[in-house]
Design a protein around this motif. Sequence first.
Motif, mmCIF file in Angstrom:
data_model
loop_
_atom_site.group_PDB
_atom_site.id
_atom_site.type_symbol
_atom_site.label_atom_id
_atom_site.label_comp_id
_atom_site.label_asym_id
_atom_site.label_seq_id
_atom_site.Cartn_x
_atom_site.Cartn_y
_atom_site.Cartn_z
ATOM 1 N N GLU A 1 0.843 -1.189 0.000
ATOM 2 C CA GLU A 1 0.000 0.000 0.000
ATOM 3 C C GLU A 1 0.881 1.242 0.000
ATOM 4 O O GLU A 1 1.880 1.319 0.702
ATOM 5 C CB GLU A 1 -0.917 0.018 1.221
ATOM 6 C CG GLU A 1 -1.963 1.119 1.159
ATOM 7 C CD GLU A 1 -3.006 1.024 2.268
ATOM 8 O OE1 GLU A 1 -4.000 1.761 2.205
ATOM 9 O OE2 GLU A 1 -2.814 0.225 3.199
ATOM 10 N N GLY A 2 0.498 2.199 -0.822
ATOM 11 C CA GLY A 2 1.230 3.451 -0.904
ATOM 12 C C GLY A 2 0.287 4.626 -0.863
ATOM 13 O O GLY A 2 -0.925 4.480 -0.716
ATOM 14 N N TYR A 3 0.872 5.815 -0.979
ATOM 15 C CA TYR A 3 0.081 7.033 -0.896
ATOM 16 C C TYR A 3 0.656 8.079 -1.838
ATOM 17 O O TYR A 3 1.886 8.236 -1.941
ATOM 18 C CB TYR A 3 0.085 7.574 0.541
ATOM 19 C CG TYR A 3 -0.331 9.027 0.650
ATOM 20 C CD1 TYR A 3 -1.666 9.386 0.555
ATOM 21 C CD2 TYR A 3 0.618 10.036 0.821
ATOM 22 C CE1 TYR A 3 -2.055 10.717 0.629
ATOM 23 C CE2 TYR A 3 0.236 11.365 0.904
ATOM 24 C CZ TYR A 3 -1.099 11.701 0.810
ATOM 25 O OH TYR A 3 -1.476 13.019 0.886
ATOM 26 N N GLY A 4 -0.216 8.773 -2.525
ATOM 27 C CA GLY A 4 0.222 9.851 -3.388
ATOM 28 C C GLY A 4 -0.960 10.484 -4.081
ATOM 29 O O GLY A 4 -2.110 10.062 -3.901
ATOM 30 N N LEU A 5 -0.683 11.501 -4.859
ATOM 31 C CA LEU A 5 -1.704 12.217 -5.595
ATOM 32 C C LEU A 5 -1.219 12.442 -7.024
ATOM 33 O O LEU A 5 -0.047 12.186 -7.329
ATOM 34 C CB LEU A 5 -2.002 13.574 -4.936
ATOM 35 C CG LEU A 5 -2.553 13.561 -3.512
ATOM 36 C CD1 LEU A 5 -1.406 13.623 -2.513
ATOM 37 C CD2 LEU A 5 -3.472 14.767 -3.275
#
Length: 596
Positions: free
Chosen positions: A371-375
């Motif tokens: 799982e990762g996070y970004g925009l």
Amino acid sequence: MTEYTVPARVVVEPSAALTDMITDWARDEPARRLLSRRVQGAWADVTAATFLSEVRAVAKGLIAAGIEPGDRVALMSRTRFEWTLVDYAIWFAGAVVVPVYETSSDEQLQWILADSDAVAVVVEAVSHRDSVEAVRSSAPDVRHVWTIDEGGIDTLVALGTDIGDEALTHARSTLSTDSLATLIYTSGTTGRPKGVELTHGNFLSLTGNVVADMPEVFALPDASALLFLPLAHVFARVIEVACIAAGVRLAHSPDIKNLLGDLADFKPTFVLAVPRVFEKIYNSSSQKAHAEGKGRIFEMAAATAVAYSESLDRGGAGLLLRVKHAVFDRLVYVKLRAALGGEVRWAISGGAPLGARLGHFFRGIGVTIIEGYGLTETTAPTTANPPSMVRVGTVGRPIPGASVKIAEDGEVLVRGFHVFRRYWKNPAATAEAIDLEGWFRTGDIGSLDAEGYLTITGRKKELLVTAGGKNVAPAVLEDRLRAHALVSQCMVVGDGQPFIGCLITLDPEVLPGWLKNAGLPEMTVADAASDVAVRAEVQHAVDDANKAVSKPESIRKFVILDIDFTEEGGELTPSLKLKRSVVMKQYSGAVESLYG
């Protein structure tokens, strides 16, 4: 911990461009299988040499049509081989790709074409071409429209037969890390979509560092990936580029109806998806097991998988748990892995919070979800869980070369080579988003632990403040609620109200099986929304979600709507994010009923 930085592992030369990876592979390993595509129903490999030849041919056609370096060319299609072919061809011509979701409305299409000053459009189908023609008067710069399903690729190739190699070399020579690669319009959960400028350097620096940091995923022998998320979204686009950069064999699945068959035939080593896909896999497997009278076995197997995964964070499973896990692996887990093709070892999740339960379940069955996070503004991932050090429940640590900081009000700030340079023709929005020190304001609320692992707790603008002054992050409750098989979508409400309420929709695919297993007659979603037994089951899901929060934050009342939230209905973006303002407007009556 308020700030954490991971040093870069790869530094990109200023003269580099995204086209280099194709020419490098064709020069060094021309026979390498870079992609696969469907030919007469079977997967056919596309070597580096073949792909380069096809890309160059299409790029020459674009040049012959008058496309010049820096021009914007829109691309509207499902996820298919031709998307990647045209994507790289536009870059070889020195131009800029403007992706458009193939589900976009005419109004959305008109805005993107006009705002980007697109000079040409490549579309997949006749219906897309008709949409372009319908708005063309409002997008006066559009000179060409090529339709893939009507031989548009062949038309471009034929058009470029008289273009020499020197013209293509000149177009490529205009590119560098500072060159604009793509103009991606945000999904527009609020207001008009803004064009996010991402450069060749953004993509090259990010994918180079991610690939170097995740050899377990990208350096596996015969590594392969099957893309089925929309390539108009930055998440899938980064994986496209990362796969080709790493030499991971890439394939596409354009129709979700054929996804299981494509997975079974192609047998990828890793996939990427949004959390809703993983929820569907779990819920459909559970419902199928219950329908076959094996529900108790599945629930025991699921609990064992979660317990086994949790034990990995505490030094490993004990003997009894290892034995149970081995038994269920033969009985249950192997079938679940087979549904993903049988060879999947890793899955990459983004776009929304996954939730610890699903993370532990899939790791427990042998498919670790990273799982990762970004925009869009951060070229997708800013943080990711290292494959060898996954911390379920978090979105991982900063990728190499990225910095994450938590502001005083809890907002997550990001800085690094992967952050976009500006919004297209919108200096005011750019100044609001990026401070003078280069920190991008994400709008998300989160926290960092001592080792740099980030946890996202909600959106800054989505925080609800009850009449009693309690701050409530909807994501915590909504993630738990959507984990229930019957629940398709939900939205927590209560800003300025005396208590927290929730709008809930039922999953129309799961409902028939659930009714049958519960010994209830068939009924429509509309009828089920008011059924006593269904409401009681949803109440159980609400009670479970409430365990994650304090009493003032808990859901006190809910309404089951007689429809589902969909992209077609306008409640969801193409990446399945909830358009809260739209839902509040369309279902204001339902919200009022909670507090009437």
